[in-house]
Structures are given as C-alpha cells and as structure tokens.
Write a protein that holds these residues in place. Structure first.
Motif, PDB file in Angstrom:
ATOM      1  N   VAL A   5       0.800  -1.044  -0.196  1.00  9.66           N
ATOM      2  CA  VAL A   5      -0.047   0.055  -0.081  1.00  9.66           C
ATOM      3  C   VAL A   5       0.977   1.033  -0.118  1.00  9.66           C
ATOM      4  N   LEU A   6       0.575   2.229  -1.027  1.00 11.66           N
ATOM      5  CA  LEU A   6       1.371   3.503  -0.770  1.00 11.66           C
ATOM      6  C   LEU A   6       0.316   4.519  -0.649  1.00 11.66           C
ATOM      7  N   GLY A   7       0.288   4.862   0.666  1.00  6.39           N
ATOM      8  CA  GLY A   7      -0.583   5.672   1.225  1.00  6.39           C
ATOM      9  C   GLY A   7      -0.381   7.063   1.468  1.00  6.39           C
ATOM     10  N   LEU A   8      -1.229   8.042   1.922  1.00  5.06           N
ATOM     11  CA  LEU A   8      -0.838   9.448   2.450  1.00  5.06           C
ATOM     12  C   LEU A   8       0.012   9.233   3.592  1.00  5.06           C
ATOM     13  N   SER A   9      -0.595   8.704   4.749  1.00  2.00           N
ATOM     14  CA  SER A   9       0.149   8.418   5.874  1.00  2.00           C
ATOM     15  C   SER A   9      -0.479   7.210   6.898  1.00  2.00           C
ATOM     16  N   LEU A  10       0.239   6.535   7.531  1.00  2.00           N
ATOM     17  CA  LEU A  10       0.096   5.586   8.537  1.00  2.00           C
ATOM     18  C   LEU A  10       0.419   5.940   9.951  1.00  2.00           C
ATOM     19  N   SER A  11       1.622   6.774   9.779  1.00  2.00           N
ATOM     20  CA  SER A  11       2.305   7.083  10.959  1.00  2.00           C
ATOM     21  C   SER A  11       1.716   8.160  11.585  1.00  2.00           C
ATOM     22  N   SER A  12       1.066   9.147  11.092  1.00  2.00           N
ATOM     23  CA  SER A  12       0.501  10.164  11.739  1.00  2.00           C
ATOM     24  C   SER A  12      -0.739  10.402  11.359  1.00  2.00           C
ATOM     25  N   SER A  13      -1.613  10.588  12.591  1.00  2.00           N
ATOM     26  CA  SER A  13      -3.014  11.064  12.364  1.00  2.00           C
ATOM     27  C   SER A  13      -3.196  12.521  12.254  1.00  2.00           C
ATOM     28  N   TRP A  14      -2.308  13.508  12.397  1.00  2.00           N
ATOM     29  CA  TRP A  14      -2.134  14.652  12.651  1.00  2.00           C
ATOM     30  C   TRP A  14      -2.512  15.452  11.316  1.00  2.00           C
ATOM     31  N   GLY A  15      -3.795  16.004  11.402  1.00  2.00           N
ATOM     32  CA  GLY A  15      -4.526  16.743  10.207  1.00  2.00           C
ATOM     33  C   GLY A  15      -5.128  16.269   8.799  1.00  2.00           C
ATOM     34  N   ASN A  16      -5.191  14.902   9.253  1.00  2.00           N
ATOM     35  CA  ASN A  16      -5.780  13.819   8.230  1.00  2.00           C
ATOM     36  C   ASN A  16      -6.434  12.735   8.767  1.00  2.00           C
ATOM     37  N   GLY A  17      -7.581  12.355   8.122  1.00  2.00           N
ATOM     38  CA  GLY A  17      -8.196  11.079   8.220  1.00  2.00           C
ATOM     39  C   GLY A  17      -8.086   9.905   7.634  1.00  2.00           C
ATOM     40  N   HIS A  18      -6.925   9.885   7.053  1.00  2.00           N
ATOM     41  CA  HIS A  18      -6.451   8.589   6.249  1.00  2.00           C
ATOM     42  C   HIS A  18      -5.587   7.795   7.185  1.00  2.00           C
ATOM     43  N   ALA A  19      -4.764   8.163   8.055  1.00  7.29           N
ATOM     44  CA  ALA A  19      -4.226   7.329   9.077  1.00  7.29           C
ATOM     45  C   ALA A  19      -5.114   6.244   9.943  1.00  7.29           C
ATOM     46  N   THR A  20      -6.280   6.725  10.376  1.00  5.21           N
ATOM     47  CA  THR A  20      -7.153   6.051  11.340  1.00  5.21           C
ATOM     48  C   THR A  20      -7.772   5.254  10.364  1.00  5.21           C
ATOM     49  N   THR A  21      -8.016   5.432   9.091  1.00  3.05           N
ATOM     50  CA  THR A  21      -8.990   4.413   8.190  1.00  3.05           C
ATOM     51  C   THR A  21      -7.902   3.376   7.754  1.00  3.05           C
ATOM     52  N   TYR A  22      -6.606   3.688   7.550  1.00  3.60           N
ATOM     53  CA  TYR A  22      -5.755   2.623   6.958  1.00  3.60           C
ATOM     54  C   TYR A  22      -5.329   1.823   8.292  1.00  3.60           C
ATOM     55  N   ARG A  23      -5.293   2.184   9.390  1.00  5.38           N
ATOM     56  CA  ARG A  23      -4.908   1.559  10.577  1.00  5.38           C
ATOM     57  C   ARG A  23      -5.880   0.458  10.808  1.00  5.38           C
ATOM     58  N   ALA A  24      -7.247   0.731  10.928  1.00  8.43           N
ATOM     59  CA  ALA A  24      -8.196  -0.143  11.184  1.00  8.43           C
ATOM     60  C   ALA A  24      -8.449  -1.173  10.159  1.00  8.43           C
ATOM     61  N   LEU A  25      -8.393  -0.518   9.029  1.00 11.57           N
ATOM     62  CA  LEU A  25      -8.472  -1.384   7.649  1.00 11.57           C
ATOM     63  C   LEU A  25      -7.100  -2.550   7.582  1.00 11.57           C
ATOM     64  N   LEU A  26      -6.107  -2.023   7.690  1.00 10.99           N
ATOM     65  CA  LEU A  26      -4.932  -3.067   7.517  1.00 10.99           C
ATOM     66  C   LEU A  26      -4.755  -4.010   8.545  1.00 10.99           C
ATOM     67  N   ARG A  27      -5.125  -3.309   9.825  1.00 13.43           N
ATOM     68  CA  ARG A  27      -5.200  -4.434  10.984  1.00 13.43           C
ATOM     69  C   ARG A  27      -5.814  -5.502  10.800  1.00 13.43           C
ATOM     70  N   ALA A  28      -7.269  -5.378  10.452  1.00 10.45           N
ATOM     71  CA  ALA A  28      -8.200  -6.435  10.337  1.00 10.45           C
ATOM     72  C   ALA A  28      -7.834  -7.248   9.153  1.00 10.45           C
ATOM     73  N   PHE A  29      -7.250  -6.620   8.007  1.00 10.91           N
ATOM     74  CA  PHE A  29      -6.578  -7.182   6.763  1.00 10.91           C
ATOM     75  C   PHE A  29      -5.545  -8.356   7.103  1.00 10.91           C
ATOM     76  N   ALA A  30      -4.757  -7.708   7.802  1.00  8.40           N
ATOM     77  CA  ALA A  30      -3.557  -8.677   8.349  1.00  8.40           C
ATOM     78  C   ALA A  30      -4.069  -9.788   9.167  1.00  8.40           C
ATOM     79  N   ALA A  31      -5.161  -9.350   9.937  1.00  9.30           N
ATOM     80  CA  ALA A  31      -5.697 -10.457  11.142  1.00  9.30           C
ATOM     81  C   ALA A  31      -6.292 -11.634   9.846  1.00  9.30           C
ATOM     82  N   ARG A  32      -6.460 -11.431   8.765  1.00 15.03           N
ATOM     83  CA  ARG A  32      -7.040 -12.329   7.941  1.00 15.03           C
ATOM     84  C   ARG A  32      -6.124 -13.407   7.400  1.00 15.03           C
ATOM     85  N   GLY A  33      -4.581 -13.204   7.671  1.00 11.87           N
ATOM     86  CA  GLY A  33      -3.817 -13.904   7.397  1.00 11.87           C
ATOM     87  C   GLY A  33      -2.825 -13.304   6.227  1.00 11.87           C
ATOM     88  N   HIS A  34      -3.009 -11.857   5.880  1.00 15.25           N
ATOM     89  CA  HIS A  34      -2.316 -11.655   4.825  1.00 15.25           C
ATOM     90  C   HIS A  34      -1.043 -10.781   5.212  1.00 15.25           C
TER      91      HIS A  34
END
Length: 362
Positions: A5-34
């Motif tokens: 995934v090449l995304g805006l940000s995973l490391s910082s939630s400052w000033g953007n809503g992307h980080a929290t979206t990626y964190r929740a989605l990718l955590r759950a995606f990894a939990a499916r074995g990926h």
C-alpha cells in the motif's frame, strides 16, 4: 496475499483522516492472514506528529522521494499479489504510473476522497490522479458509493469501481464511562467548506444557549474565528483518545464536505467512530445517509440551530441512550474494520483474477 500500500500516512493522524482509516482496515486485513507493506512519503509535517511509528500489524517503511521509492521498493511492488495507491499521495500521478508499469499483480486506487478527486479532475487539477490513470488500475476502491461508482466506470473507464467505505476498529472504539464535559462536540480538521455548517450547527447554538457546553477539536483553525465562551477548543485529539472524547460528549456533530454532500453516499469515519462509542450523532443531511442509520431513531438530522437546540434541550435521557445503542448495533453489524477487510479481500481477489485473465488473453 502479499499487499503493498502506498498511502498518504499511516504513521501520523495529525491533520488527516487517512491514518485512522488505514490503521483499522489494514490491522483487520492482516488478521485475515495477509502480509502488508505500507510505504509512506517521509514529510516534515507528519514526522513532527507521529503517533504510530511501529505498527504491529504491517511493515511500515518511509521513503524520501520518488528515486528512493523506485530504488528501494521496486522488487516488492513487482512481486506483490496486489498494490494499492491511495488518494493524496505526494506525486501520486508519478507513483501511479510507476506502479502500473512495475506491478505484476493486481493494482488498485483507494480513494478516501472520491468526490474531492472527481471535482479536481473536472477542474483539470491532477494533483494525485489523472483520467488516463483510472483505466489502468484494476479496481477503483471508493469511499463514495451510489451513482458515483457508475460514473467512474462509464465516464472514466474504471474496469471495476467498488465502494469501500471507511470503518471502525470495534476493539478500540467502544463505550467508556467518562464524566460528561460537553453537550455537543465536534472532531475534525478545519476545512473552509465545512466551516459554514459548523457555524450553523454548533457555533450558533452555542451563542444562543450559554448554559450548554460545546467543544471543537482539530488543527488548522484560523485565529480570526469568533469562538463563543462556552466552546472549548482542542488543537488535536489522537486516535487513542477518540473514545474518551466521544464518551465525554452527550452528542457529537458530523459535518460533511461540500463535494461529498453533492455526491452523497460518502460517510465520514467520524460517523462510525462515534456510533461505535455509543455517542449519539447530530448530522448534516445528504443522500445515502438513511442507508446507514435510521433518521430519528439512530441519528439526528439537522438543518439549523433550532433543530440542534431542540435535540440538546428536549430529548429525554432514555431516548438519547436508545439512539446511541441503535447506532452502535448498526455499526457492529455491518461497518467494523473486520467487515471492511473482508470486502477489501474480495475486491482484490476479483482484480487479481481479472489481471490473470488479461495475461492469458495477451
């Protein structure tokens, strides 16, 4: 599968809503074995506000510029089963061209800002996407559903435009027993096109009801805003503190950007977060909202200050609690990160199958 995934940000939630979206989605995606590799451009404004430097659910790597990206991560992109490029990625057009040229597996564009993106394209603004790139992505994963998906396929040539709404980590966002500090709160970064609605649905009620308490949390608000005395300002609330913020609110406000109101079917992550925390929501109005929550029973729809004040002053506590519980049940049934990760897996599998068919045909 191996996903890059090449995304805006995973490391910082400052000033953007992307980080929290990626964190929740990718955590759950990894939990499916990926296996997930997240590549993020190292920029100073996020470097100064990092709140997740070492995620435990994926491999997060920073790169300095396009040359460094190509040199260090070409092999990973080549060998991935699927590669996703997100909206608002710096030099997103160049990144997208490189990914489409380099990746051997499926490619997808993940648009967390679909109505804004389409408005940019209509204006000839190609900050991170061009019309020519859209057909080259095997899937267009969109934060907006409804008629926009058909538009992406018919007008822009996407082979597979699919809704992938934001979601919420149900383990992290849950009801908490916190003292109530505010009658109505709002959590969001300043945006010029959201400010009139914030004025109408929070600041005006605050001026007319000095006995009530309000809060606006988020960065980048101009210094010249006239904040009423009963409106508390908070510059930033990190994701770990969101549940406590919602728990301290009798109600919270959802405000939608103008382009997303025009498109409809564009729920904010704040809707899902607040509902999962069992905090009742007062929202502006747009098409498709009634497919997510039942108006009047699971969410309050407001056009102006009168409706907001009526809700805050006249709603009995049992009715307020019933609304909160109904909204939470709706989210847990269909809009958790686990639900969304399963949808992402299905969309990527569809794109991977199509990519294989194209290779056989070629």
């Amino acid at each position: 599968m191996k996903l890059v995934v090449l995304g805006l940000s995973l490391s910082s939630s400052w000033g953007n809503g992307h980080a929290t979206t990626y964190r929740a989605l990718l955590r759950a995606f990894a939990a499916r074995g990926h296996e997930v590799l997240f590549l993020e451009r190292d920029v100073p404004w996020y470097a100064a506000h990092r709140d997740l430097a070492r995620p435990d659910f994926c491999d997060l790597r920073l790169y300095g510029d396009l040359g460094a990206l190509h040199l260090a991560w070409r092999e990973a992109v080549e060998n991935a089963d699927a590669v996703i490029v997100g909206s608002y990625v710096p030099d997103g057009v160049a990144v997208g061209r490189w990914v489409q040229k380099t990746a051997r597996g499926a490619t997808a564009f993940y648009d967390i800002d679909t109505p804004v993106t389409l408005a940019k394209l209509a204006a000839g603004d190609h900050e991170y996407l061009t019309p020519e790139l859209i057909p080259g992505y095997g899937a267009y994963l969109s934060f907006t559903g409804g008629p926009t998906l058909e538009r992406l396929m018919r007008r822009y040539g996407s082979p597979a435009a699919r809704a992938l709404y934001c979601s919420v980590d149900a383990e992290a966002y849950r009801p908490l027993a916190e003292p109530r500090r505010w009658d109505l709160s709002y959590l969001g970064t300043y945006s010029p096109d959201r400010q009139p609605t914030l004025e109408r649905l929070l600041l005006q009620p605050a001026r007319r009801a000095p006995e009530l308490k309000f809060c606006v949390a988020g960065p980048q608000y101009p210094d010249d805003i006239d904040w009423p005395e009963n409106v508390e300002r908070m510059d930033h609330v990190g994701p770990a503190d969101h549940p406590g913020f919602y728990a301290a609110s009798r109600y919270t406000l959802n405000v939608t950007r103008a382009d997303m109101i025009a498109a409809g079917h564009s729920p904010s992550v704040r809707l899902f977060e607040a509902a999962a925390c069992a905090t009742p929501i007062i929202s502006d109005i747009w098409d498709g909202l009634d497919t997510l929550f039942a108006p009047g029973r699971e969410i309050v729809l407001a056009r102006g200050a009168e409706e907001v004040l009526r809700t805050l002053r006249e709603t009995p506590e049992p009715a307020r609690q019933a609304m909160a519980e109904g909204a939470r049940a709706r989210i847990l049934a269909a809009h958790t990160a686990a639900h969304r990760a399963a949808e992402l897996e299905a969309h990527l599998a569809e794109a991977m199958a199509a990519a294989k068919d194209d290779l056989v045909t070629a």
